[in-house]
Design a protein around this motif. Sequence first.
Motif, short mmCIF file in Angstrom:
data_model
loop_
_atom_site.label_atom_id
_atom_site.label_comp_id
_atom_site.label_asym_id
_atom_site.label_seq_id
_atom_site.Cartn_x
_atom_site.Cartn_y
_atom_site.Cartn_z
N ALA A 174 0.82 -1.21 0.10
CA ALA A 174 0.14 -0.09 0.23
C ALA A 174 0.73 1.24 0.03
O ALA A 174 0.66 2.25 -0.91
N ASN A 175 1.89 1.24 0.92
CA ASN A 175 2.74 2.44 0.82
C ASN A 175 3.54 2.52 -0.22
O ASN A 175 3.87 3.75 -1.08
N GLY A 176 4.10 1.26 -0.92
CA GLY A 176 4.72 1.58 -2.14
C GLY A 176 4.10 1.94 -3.09
O GLY A 176 4.46 2.89 -4.15
N LEU A 177 2.75 1.63 -3.51
CA LEU A 177 1.83 2.08 -4.33
C LEU A 177 1.54 3.78 -4.09
O LEU A 177 1.37 4.29 -5.15
N CYS A 178 1.42 4.11 -2.98
CA CYS A 178 1.18 5.68 -2.85
C CYS A 178 2.32 6.22 -3.22
O CYS A 178 2.36 7.39 -3.91
N LEU A 179 3.64 5.70 -3.09
CA LEU A 179 4.94 6.35 -3.50
C LEU A 179 5.12 6.38 -5.03
O LEU A 179 5.57 7.37 -5.42
N ALA A 180 4.68 5.28 -5.62
CA ALA A 180 4.89 5.35 -6.91
C ALA A 180 3.72 6.29 -7.56
O ALA A 180 4.33 6.84 -8.79
#
Length: 189
Positions: A174-180
């Motif tokens: 979830a956090n990786g998708l937000c950063l992406a």
Amino acid sequence: MEEGGALGGLARVVHLLVLSGVWGMQMWVTFASGFLLFRGLPRHTFGLVQSKLFPAYFHVSVGCAFANLCILVSQYSWAQLTFWETSQLFLLLLSFMLAAANDLWLEPRTSAAMWALHRVEKERGLGQEVPGSRQGPDPYRQLQAQDPKYSALRKTFFRYHGLSSLCNLGCLLANGLCLAGLALGLQTL
């Protein structure tokens, strides 16, 4: 995020710093430190270190997810949320809920099951070897086959540990998708 948000540029910078910081911490704990410690420490020492590390890790994860949610909620115009804004809020809410489940429910149960396993293992003279260093039959599998109580404790431990790992990977994703999404939204560097 809207240009005219309540906190503007400062909030965006704090949001990015908190999100990238927690994601970096999650990457390190998930993919580096655990494997390095598991291969380098005696089994019970590894468990002790993890039982001290994970509560703090989950507290920080919950705090960062909550901070990011608060920042974003204050920045958005709720009447006109875009697909990306809705997705980002959902992802951060998911991260918060998964981190909270780990922090409040799974970690204490995983640690309690681990301590119970350690007590039984110590009674049998196990727990001080570094994983992979022993030759011959696995004494833990032998103990599991001989002792139904130990076998049940292992199942409990691995059930909670598995659920905790899934929650952790969910937070990381979830956090990786937000950063992406934030990176893809950059207009210029």
